[in-house]
Design a protein around this motif. Structure first.
Motif, mmCIF file in Angstrom:
data_model
loop_
_atom_site.group_PDB
_atom_site.id
_atom_site.type_symbol
_atom_site.label_atom_id
_atom_site.label_comp_id
_atom_site.label_asym_id
_atom_site.label_seq_id
_atom_site.Cartn_x
_atom_site.Cartn_y
_atom_site.Cartn_z
ATOM 1 N N ALA A 1 0.815 -1.223 0.000
ATOM 2 C CA ALA A 1 0.000 0.000 0.000
ATOM 3 C C ALA A 1 0.842 1.265 0.000
ATOM 4 C CB ALA A 1 -0.981 -0.023 1.174
ATOM 5 N N ALA A 2 0.764 2.046 1.096
ATOM 6 C CA ALA A 2 1.414 3.358 1.121
ATOM 7 C C ALA A 2 2.926 3.282 1.307
ATOM 8 C CB ALA A 2 0.814 4.210 2.244
ATOM 9 N N GLY B 1 -12.729 -5.473 10.214
ATOM 10 C CA GLY B 1 -12.596 -5.162 8.793
ATOM 11 C C GLY B 1 -11.233 -5.440 8.208
ATOM 12 N N TYR B 2 -10.342 -6.095 8.960
ATOM 13 C CA TYR B 2 -9.017 -6.418 8.435
ATOM 14 C C TYR B 2 -9.047 -7.669 7.553
ATOM 15 C CZ TYR B 2 -7.110 -3.134 11.861
ATOM 16 O OH TYR B 2 -6.824 -2.006 12.589
ATOM 17 N N ALA B 3 -10.025 -8.551 7.795
ATOM 18 C CA ALA B 3 -10.123 -9.791 7.031
ATOM 19 C C ALA B 3 -11.394 -9.786 6.200
ATOM 20 C CB ALA B 3 -10.114 -11.004 7.975
ATOM 21 N N ALA C 1 10.205 -7.987 14.231
ATOM 22 C CA ALA C 1 9.444 -8.478 15.381
ATOM 23 C C ALA C 1 8.601 -7.378 16.001
ATOM 24 C CB ALA C 1 10.394 -9.073 16.420
ATOM 25 N N ALA C 2 8.965 -6.126 15.778
ATOM 26 C CA ALA C 2 8.251 -4.993 16.374
ATOM 27 C C ALA C 2 7.141 -4.465 15.474
ATOM 28 C CB ALA C 2 9.235 -3.868 16.685
ATOM 29 N N VAL C 3 6.830 -5.171 14.393
ATOM 30 C CA VAL C 3 5.754 -4.751 13.489
ATOM 31 C C VAL C 3 4.444 -5.330 14.022
ATOM 32 C CG1 VAL C 3 4.882 -4.795 11.124
ATOM 33 C CG2 VAL C 3 7.342 -4.662 11.561
ATOM 34 N N HIS C 4 3.583 -4.469 14.543
ATOM 35 C CA HIS C 4 2.367 -4.912 15.221
ATOM 36 C C HIS C 4 1.122 -4.592 14.407
ATOM 37 C CE1 HIS C 4 4.681 -5.870 18.788
ATOM 38 N NE2 HIS C 4 5.178 -4.641 18.818
ATOM 39 N N GLY C 5 -0.001 -5.183 14.833
ATOM 40 C CA GLY C 5 -1.280 -4.908 14.211
ATOM 41 C C GLY C 5 -1.295 -5.288 12.743
ATOM 42 N N ALA C 6 -1.979 -4.471 11.947
ATOM 43 C CA ALA C 6 -2.115 -4.748 10.515
ATOM 44 C C ALA C 6 -1.054 -4.051 9.686
ATOM 45 C CB ALA C 6 -3.503 -4.338 10.041
ATOM 46 N N ASN C 7 0.016 -3.584 10.332
ATOM 47 C CA ASN C 7 1.066 -2.895 9.601
ATOM 48 C C ASN C 7 1.918 -3.868 8.786
ATOM 49 O OD1 ASN C 7 0.668 -0.131 10.341
ATOM 50 N ND2 ASN C 7 1.363 -0.656 12.399
ATOM 51 N N GLY D 1 -0.027 -1.182 5.502
ATOM 52 C CA GLY D 1 0.031 -2.033 4.322
ATOM 53 C C GLY D 1 -1.288 -2.219 3.630
ATOM 54 N N ALA D 2 -2.308 -1.522 4.086
ATOM 55 C CA ALA D 2 -3.635 -1.653 3.483
ATOM 56 C C ALA D 2 -4.434 -0.394 3.807
ATOM 57 C CB ALA D 2 -4.340 -2.902 4.002
ATOM 58 N N GLY D 3 -5.632 -0.325 3.258
ATOM 59 C CA GLY D 3 -6.502 0.819 3.490
ATOM 60 C C GLY D 3 -6.716 1.620 2.226
#
Length: 436
Positions: free
Chosen positions: A135-136, A188-190, A282-288, A307-309
């Motif tokens: 994505a962005a 809404g992530y999946a 390892a520090a990449v959390h959530g939907a990032n 990575g989305a949106g």
């Protein structure tokens, strides 16, 4: 007031991304004109149903169901239809009509990239696709341009936000895969059908694109080894946490030496793996999303963000649009793809990696000796071993970490362990990546 020439922009698709692209084009028309040196005139938006409800209210006069006529009246075509057909046909038509193309269609590029790039090069058109991966996050242009003179050795990427959200939730809350997926769906992530995400298909398409760019060779999606996260359990994630690891679904693109021939080859693969908590991924959390690039001269580089949106992906689309429009203003042919290296893509069995294997075994004398014999027989060396014993069940749990070995030898070792009379079950097998 400066009078700008107009560059006609046709938009194919008005979903969550397309509608945001249209909104930004209309709202920021004057500012974009100053950046480009020409006015980006949105001349139409091709949709299946003009009356459908959309995230953004769009001028009805711009909506059309005649994509072909819109393409013929456009200087730049933005393809956000998705899927293979009719997107492939429409992109080829746009290129053939003399238009440049901006797309975010990862499935189309992973399956038909060489065909589309060849068509664009033949007529001097520009085909841009920053929005197709992460994505962005700017990763396509850095690989395509900024690192074109360097030698990229390895890419480790978290390129699917849905699976990262699920695995992160399992790690931080102890949730099961099913419960974490349910939460991802609620937020809404999946998608209603999450197969493309949790099955690793989405990440594999992106791995094919990244590998083709990084290694200047054509890597078809069919050559990408793919494993999803459907078999990852809460016990595996908890065991990883105790050992100082986190489980991530990784897209890995690697330049390596073929262990059989000694020749250079490349590998593209997707699978869940153990990543040390000391590693930046390892520090990449959530939907990032995040992409970690290792280059010979530049060294390690990391690209991180959403990575989305809809609006985030629209940002990448507009970046490509502005760059493409500037080229049209200044003149000259589009930038061709550098995919002439023709480096062979190696099968998964010919890479080298490390395994973390968890075994349930009988607690009796001679067990470790028999297991060690199996490892030695297949030429795999044990780096570390942890054992816990249950006095009640007369069972023991062994967690075995291997040294680096050929994937085929590691897989054969696991198969032999599963057949051993002293092994009750192979409880878990995960690869270890990103050691620092």
């Amino acid at each position: 007031m400066i009078e700008y020439r107009s560059i006609r922009v046709g938009l194919l698709g008005a979903g969550s991304v397309g509608s945001q692209v249209a909104r930004l084009l209309l709202e920021h028309a004057d500012e974009l004109a100053q950046r480009v040196g020409a006015r980006l005139e949105l001349v139409g938006i091709a949709v299946r149903d003009p009356s459908a409800k959309r995230d953004v209210e769009l001028p009805a006069a711009l909506l059309t169901t005649d994509a072909e006529s819109l393409i013929l009246g456009s200087d730049i075509v933005i393809e956000l239809v998705g899927g293979i057909e009719p997107a492939r046909r429409l992109v080829l038509q746009a290129i053939g009509s003399g238009a440049d193309v901006v797309t975010g269609n990862k499935a189309l590029l992973a399956s038909h990239g060489p065909e589309l790039f060849a068509a664009a090069e033949q007529v001097g058109a520009q085909l841009s696709y920053e929005a197709a991966v992460a994505a962005a996050i700017p990763i396509i242009r850095p690989l395509r341009e900024s690192l074109a003179g360097d030698r990229v050795d390895r890419i480790l990427g978290i390129v699917n936000g849905t699976t990262n959200f699920i695995l992160d939730r399992m790690d931080t809350t102890g949730a099961s895969l099913e419960d974490a997926l349910a939460t991802a769906t609620e937020l809404g992530y999946a998608e209603a059908d999450p197969t493309a995400d949790i099955g690793g298909y989405d990440a594999a398409q992106k791995a094919a694109i990244l590998a083709s760019l990084a290694f200047h060779t054509s890597v078809p999606v069919e050559a990408v080894h793919r494993e999803g996260i459907t078999e990852v359990s809460a016990d595996q994630v908890e065991s990883a946490r105790r050992a100082g690891y986190v489980v991530k679904l990784l897209a890995i693109c690697e330049r390596l030496t073929d262990p059989d021939t000694g020749d250079e080859g490349v590998s593209a693969r997707v699978y869940p793996a153990l990543v040390p908590r000391s590693h930046p991924l390892a520090a990449v959390h959530g939907a990032n999303n995040a992409v970690f690039v290792e280059a010979s001269a530049a060294g390690p580089l990391m690209f991180y963000g959403a990575g989305a949106g809809g609006v985030q992906t629209a940002s990448a689309v507009l970046g490509d649009l502005v760059a493409t429009a500037r080229r049209r203003v200044s003149g000259g042919p589009g930038t061709a793809e550098s995919t002439q290296a023709e480096v062979p893509v190696l099968e998964i069995g010919r890479i080298t990696t490390r395994y973390a294997i968890t075994l349930d075994v009988t607690d009796e004398p001679g067990v470790l000796e028999q297991i060690a014999r199996i490892f030695a027989l297949h030429g795999v060396s044990v780096e570390q071993l942890q054992q816990s014993v249950s006095e009640e069940s007369r069972r023991a749990t062994l967690v075995i970490g291997t040294h680096k070995a050929k994937e085929s030898a590691l897989a054969e070792t696991v198969a032999a362990l599963a057949q051993s009379p002293v092994v009750a079950s192979v409880a878990s097998v995960l690869r270890v990546e990103g050691a620092v």
